[in-house]
Design a protein around this motif. Structure first.
Motif, PDB file in Angstrom:
ATOM      1  N   VAL A  83       0.924  -1.174   0.029  1.00 19.11           N
ATOM      2  CA  VAL A  83      -0.108  -0.062  -0.048  1.00 19.11           C
ATOM      3  C   VAL A  83       0.838   1.181   0.074  1.00 19.11           C
ATOM      4  CG1 VAL A  83      -1.530   1.305   1.452  1.00 19.11           C
ATOM      5  CG2 VAL A  83      -2.209  -1.088   1.047  1.00 19.11           C
ATOM      6  N   VAL A  84       0.438   2.331  -0.768  1.00 17.38           N
ATOM      7  CA  VAL A  84       1.311   3.635  -0.860  1.00 17.38           C
ATOM      8  C   VAL A  84       0.206   4.498  -0.188  1.00 17.38           C
ATOM      9  CG1 VAL A  84       2.715   2.778  -2.615  1.00 17.38           C
ATOM     10  CG2 VAL A  84       0.666   3.841  -3.254  1.00 17.38           C
ATOM     11  N   TRP A  85       0.841   5.624   0.255  1.00 23.53           N
ATOM     12  CA  TRP A  85       0.050   6.793   0.891  1.00 23.53           C
ATOM     13  C   TRP A  85       0.297   8.239   0.333  1.00 23.53           C
ATOM     14  CZ3 TRP A  85      -3.430   6.232   5.065  1.00 23.53           C
ATOM     15  CH2 TRP A  85      -3.556   4.893   5.550  1.00 23.53           C
ATOM     16  N   ASP A  86      -0.784   9.179   0.144  1.00 21.94           N
ATOM     17  CA  ASP A  86      -0.414  10.164  -0.305  1.00 21.94           C
ATOM     18  C   ASP A  86      -1.093  11.086   0.988  1.00 21.94           C
ATOM     19  OD1 ASP A  86      -0.170  12.611  -1.783  1.00 21.94           O
ATOM     20  OD2 ASP A  86      -1.731  12.290  -3.199  1.00 21.94           O
ATOM     21  N   VAL A  87      -0.617  11.701   1.896  1.00 18.80           N
ATOM     22  CA  VAL A  87      -0.874  12.445   2.801  1.00 18.80           C
ATOM     23  C   VAL A  87      -0.799  14.042   2.478  1.00 18.80           C
ATOM     24  CG1 VAL A  87      -0.604  13.031   5.423  1.00 18.80           C
ATOM     25  CG2 VAL A  87      -0.058  10.699   4.646  1.00 18.80           C
ATOM     26  N   LYS A  88      -1.897  14.576   2.147  1.00 20.26           N
ATOM     27  CA  LYS A  88      -1.775  15.808   1.823  1.00 20.26           C
ATOM     28  C   LYS A  88      -2.491  17.069   2.993  1.00 20.26           C
ATOM     29  CE  LYS A  88      -2.483  14.860  -3.112  1.00 20.26           C
ATOM     30  NZ  LYS A  88      -3.126  15.110  -4.395  1.00 20.26           N
ATOM     31  N   PRO A  89      -1.743  18.209   3.039  1.00 21.87           N
ATOM     32  CA  PRO A  89      -2.548  19.114   4.000  1.00 21.87           C
ATOM     33  C   PRO A  89      -3.600  19.518   3.611  1.00 21.87           C
ATOM     34  CG  PRO A  89      -0.366  20.049   2.604  1.00 21.87           C
ATOM     35  CD  PRO A  89      -0.507  18.620   2.557  1.00 21.87           C
ATOM     36  N   ARG A  90      -4.587  19.831   4.579  1.00 23.02           N
ATOM     37  CA  ARG A  90      -6.079  20.556   3.866  1.00 23.02           C
ATOM     38  C   ARG A  90      -6.377  21.576   5.332  1.00 23.02           C
ATOM     39  NH1 ARG A  90     -10.701  18.507   6.004  1.00 23.02           N
ATOM     40  NH2 ARG A  90      -9.777  16.519   6.588  1.00 23.02           N
ATOM     41  N   ILE A  91      -6.582  22.776   4.720  1.00 20.90           N
ATOM     42  CA  ILE A  91      -6.890  24.116   5.415  1.00 20.90           C
ATOM     43  C   ILE A  91      -8.182  23.713   5.922  1.00 20.90           C
ATOM     44  CG2 ILE A  91      -7.271  26.504   5.760  1.00 20.90           C
ATOM     45  CD1 ILE A  91      -5.275  26.939   3.707  1.00 20.90           C
ATOM     46  N   ILE A  92      -8.403  23.513   7.436  1.00 22.57           N
ATOM     47  CA  ILE A  92      -9.902  23.367   8.158  1.00 22.57           C
ATOM     48  C   ILE A  92     -10.429  24.488   8.734  1.00 22.57           C
ATOM     49  CG2 ILE A  92      -9.276  21.050   8.388  1.00 22.57           C
ATOM     50  CD1 ILE A  92      -8.811  21.484  11.291  1.00 22.57           C
ATOM     51  N   SER A  93      -9.667  25.688   8.730  1.00 22.72           N
ATOM     52  CA  SER A  93     -10.197  26.759   9.401  1.00 22.72           C
ATOM     53  C   SER A  93     -10.367  28.005   8.596  1.00 22.72           C
ATOM     54  CB  SER A  93      -9.032  27.094  10.641  1.00 22.72           C
ATOM     55  OG  SER A  93      -9.434  28.466  11.181  1.00 22.72           O
ATOM     56  N   SER A  94     -11.440  28.669   8.809  1.00 26.46           N
ATOM     57  CA  SER A  94     -11.890  29.717   7.951  1.00 26.46           C
ATOM     58  C   SER A  94     -11.346  31.055   8.467  1.00 26.46           C
ATOM     59  CB  SER A  94     -13.371  29.894   7.475  1.00 26.46           C
ATOM     60  OG  SER A  94     -14.230  29.875   8.579  1.00 26.46           O
ATOM     61  N   LYS A  95     -10.536  31.159   9.583  1.00 25.90           N
ATOM     62  CA  LYS A  95     -10.472  32.104  10.395  1.00 25.90           C
ATOM     63  C   LYS A  95      -8.945  32.696   9.997  1.00 25.90           C
ATOM     64  CE  LYS A  95     -13.521  31.142  14.261  1.00 25.90           C
ATOM     65  NZ  LYS A  95     -13.503  30.825  15.934  1.00 25.90           N
ATOM     66  N   GLY A  96      -8.306  31.949   9.111  1.00 27.29           N
ATOM     67  CA  GLY A  96      -6.950  32.414   8.672  1.00 27.29           C
ATOM     68  C   GLY A  96      -5.835  32.406   9.743  1.00 27.29           C
ATOM     69  N   ASP A  97      -6.192  31.219  10.647  1.00 31.59           N
ATOM     70  CA  ASP A  97      -5.218  31.060  11.744  1.00 31.59           C
ATOM     71  C   ASP A  97      -4.104  29.956  11.496  1.00 31.59           C
ATOM     72  OD1 ASP A  97      -6.729  29.220  12.021  1.00 31.59           O
ATOM     73  OD2 ASP A  97      -7.319  29.096  14.095  1.00 31.59           O
ATOM     74  N   GLY A  98      -4.369  29.577   9.894  1.00 31.96           N
ATOM     75  CA  GLY A  98      -3.484  28.427   9.532  1.00 31.96           C
ATOM     76  C   GLY A  98      -3.721  27.048  10.177  1.00 31.96           C
ATOM     77  N   THR A  99      -4.742  26.804  11.009  1.00 29.45           N
ATOM     78  CA  THR A  99      -5.085  25.563  11.362  1.00 29.45           C
ATOM     79  C   THR A  99      -5.162  24.542   9.874  1.00 29.45           C
ATOM     80  OG1 THR A  99      -6.067  26.434  13.106  1.00 29.45           O
ATOM     81  CG2 THR A  99      -6.483  24.041  12.728  1.00 29.45           C
ATOM     82  N   VAL A 100      -4.342  23.624  10.322  1.00 31.72           N
ATOM     83  CA  VAL A 100      -4.440  22.513   9.025  1.00 31.72           C
ATOM     84  C   VAL A 100      -4.838  21.151   9.391  1.00 31.72           C
ATOM     85  CG1 VAL A 100      -3.115  23.846   7.534  1.00 31.72           C
ATOM     86  CG2 VAL A 100      -2.107  21.986   9.162  1.00 31.72           C
ATOM     87  N   TRP A 106      -4.974   6.532   0.366  1.00 33.49           N
ATOM     88  CA  TRP A 106      -4.193   5.499   0.447  1.00 33.49           C
ATOM     89  C   TRP A 106      -4.616   4.449  -0.873  1.00 33.49           C
ATOM     90  CZ3 TRP A 106      -6.058   0.317   0.543  1.00 33.49           C
ATOM     91  CH2 TRP A 106      -7.459   0.264   1.045  1.00 33.49           C
ATOM     92  N   ASP A 107      -3.813   3.704  -1.387  1.00 31.93           N
ATOM     93  CA  ASP A 107      -4.364   2.599  -2.378  1.00 31.93           C
ATOM     94  C   ASP A 107      -2.961   1.848  -2.704  1.00 31.93           C
ATOM     95  OD1 ASP A 107      -5.550   1.372  -4.424  1.00 31.93           O
ATOM     96  OD2 ASP A 107      -5.683   3.355  -5.838  1.00 31.93           O
ATOM     97  N   TRP A 108      -3.344   0.515  -3.178  1.00 26.92           N
ATOM     98  CA  TRP A 108      -2.305  -0.354  -3.665  1.00 26.92           C
ATOM     99  C   TRP A 108      -1.360   0.111  -4.689  1.00 26.92           C
ATOM    100  CZ3 TRP A 108      -7.098  -1.995  -2.304  1.00 26.92           C
ATOM    101  CH2 TRP A 108      -7.272  -3.041  -1.143  1.00 26.92           C
ATOM    102  N   SER A 109      -0.085  -0.353  -4.574  1.00 24.84           N
ATOM    103  CA  SER A 109       0.929  -0.091  -5.474  1.00 24.84           C
ATOM    104  C   SER A 109       0.476  -0.309  -7.035  1.00 24.84           C
ATOM    105  CB  SER A 109       2.383  -0.454  -5.200  1.00 24.84           C
ATOM    106  OG  SER A 109       3.109  -0.252  -6.192  1.00 24.84           O
ATOM    107  N   ARG A 110       0.787   0.580  -7.791  1.00 31.13           N
ATOM    108  CA  ARG A 110       0.277   0.233  -9.259  1.00 31.13           C
ATOM    109  C   ARG A 110       1.489  -0.214  -9.952  1.00 31.13           C
ATOM    110  NH1 ARG A 110      -4.496  -1.538  -8.264  1.00 31.13           N
ATOM    111  NH2 ARG A 110      -5.920  -0.086  -7.154  1.00 31.13           N
ATOM    112  N   ASN A 111       2.623  -0.236  -9.489  1.00 36.32           N
ATOM    113  CA  ASN A 111       4.082  -0.804  -9.985  1.00 36.32           C
ATOM    114  C   ASN A 111       4.338  -2.172  -9.961  1.00 36.32           C
ATOM    115  OD1 ASN A 111       4.050   2.028 -11.072  1.00 36.32           O
ATOM    116  ND2 ASN A 111       4.979   2.737  -8.969  1.00 36.32           N
ATOM    117  N   GLY A 112       5.336  -2.609 -10.531  1.00 40.53           N
ATOM    118  CA  GLY A 112       5.967  -3.947 -10.276  1.00 40.53           C
ATOM    119  C   GLY A 112       4.823  -4.914 -10.423  1.00 40.53           C
TER     120      GLY A 112
END
Length: 367
Positions: A83-100, A106-112
């Motif tokens: 299994v391979v992962w793609d962990v991406k930041p996502r802004i969850i605050s609309s107040k502009g305080d930088g909370t993420v 995740w998905d199975w590897s499509r290589n090899g």
């Protein structure tokens, strides 16, 4: 080992047929007929002489009786944890305080080699079809309880999941549920130590009742409260003996003999729930940070690999590799360095389901 008579017969065949083969190689006609006849004669002699040579007969019989776990490196069952992962930041605050927060994709590897295995995340209907009529037991510590939650969330709707969460998370307690619409029973057994798992296995054997799917794993409590890898090694060896005594075959796994009574020939689908990566600096007590350090974690992990409990090392249980899943999801997938976000256990459950598809050919619980 081959005896003197067998070696003599083998030598005679070499003396007889190698010169014939060398001569036959230079024949201009009927070459294929010549070699076909030589091969036929060799096989016929071997077949007719084998019953008279006990060691050969014993060897052939032993091959028939050996339980062979699929250890081929290109087997899909051995690639199901890729299994391979793609962990991406996502802004969850609309107040502009930088909370993420972070999306954990995740998905199975499509290589090899894994590319040709067609692993897939199963929808609710597919999961219900696969587990229809099954008895599933998940035993272990909080990691196992989180796995149960992920499995049930694939079967039950949000309303029913909300209704059961209180009972599922009663501290240090067992839990059971029957999903009537598909005739599935699921038991969670609180078993934080390996000795608890061994006792459970002995109970199955005594009662001659066995689940269709058995998922178990323990180690974190032992690491914290016993903190002795050698003792863990002994516990795993005892567990292995109890597991193989449950199975309907014996020769390669040091069993006492085939299981009798009401047991069907079909053996349970057996899985080991691995320990997660521990992020020492995030552990929430000083005792955990002291005892559950990297050196001790690796000692416990090494003991598990050497125990011959896991299929990849010659044992009966297929690993659900929480170590790999938690490592690749990373520190952004845990708040306490030990318990990981639902995405990790969701991935483990889909790995389990895909392994069941491979092993059962979608006949789980139907026989």
């Amino acid at each position: 080992m081959l005896g003197g008579i067998q070696i003599g017969v083998l030598a005679a065949c070499v003396v007889l047929f190698v010169p014939m083969g060398m001569a036959g190689y230079h024949l201009s006609r009927n070459r294929m007929l010549f070699f076909g006849g030589a091969l036929f004669i060799t096989l016929a002699v071997g077949v007719h002489l084998t019953p008279y040579f006990p060691s050969v007969s014993d060897f052939v019989s032993s091959v028939k009786s050996v339980v062979v776990y699929d250890n081929r490196e290109d087997s899909c069952i051995n690639l199901v944890n890729e299994v391979v992962w793609d962990v991406k930041p996502r802004i969850i605050s609309s107040k502009g305080d930088g909370t993420v927060d972070y999306d954990k994709i995740w998905d199975w590897s499509r290589n090899g080699k894994a590319k040709g295995c067609d692993f897939a995340k199963l929808g609710r209907g597919d999961v219900k079809d696969l587990l229809n009529g099954s008895w599933i037991v998940v035993a272990g510590d909080s990691q196992a309880r989180l796995t149960v939650q992920s499995l049930l969330s694939l079967i039950l709707d949000e309303k029913r999941m909300a209704m059961i969460m209180g009972d599922l998370y009663k501290k240090h307690s067992d839990y059971e549920i029957v999903v009537d619409e598909i005739g599935m029973k699921l038991d969670f057994v609180w078993a934080p130590y390996v000795v608890n798992l061994t006792s459970m296995m002995m109970g199955f054997k005594k009662n001659k009742t066995y689940p269709d799917v058995l998922v178990m794993g323990a180690g974190l409590w032992h690491m914290l409260h016993v903190n002795n890898a050698s003792d863990y090694d002994v516990a795993l060896e005892n567990l292995r003996s109890s597991v193989v005594s449950l199975l309907p075959f014996s020769s390669e796994l040091d069993m006492d003999g085939p299981v009798t009574g009401s047991v069907s020939v079909r053996s349970p689908h057996l899985f080991w729930l691995g320990m997660p990566i521990l992020i020492n600096g995030m552990l929430n007590t000083e005792e955990k940070r002291e005892k559950m350090n990297d050196e001790m974690w690796h000692a416990y992990d090494s003991v598990l690999h050497n125990s011959r409990l896991l299929r990849r090392y010659g044992g009966p249980l297929l690993l659900l590799d929480i170590q790999s899943l938690s490592w690749n999801c990373g520190p952004r997938c845990t708040v306490d360095g030990m318990h990981y976000d639902g995405a990790v256990y969701e991935a483990a459950v889909h790995i389990l389901l895909n392994a069941l598809l491979i092993e059962s050919h979608q006949k789980l619980g139907s026989s």
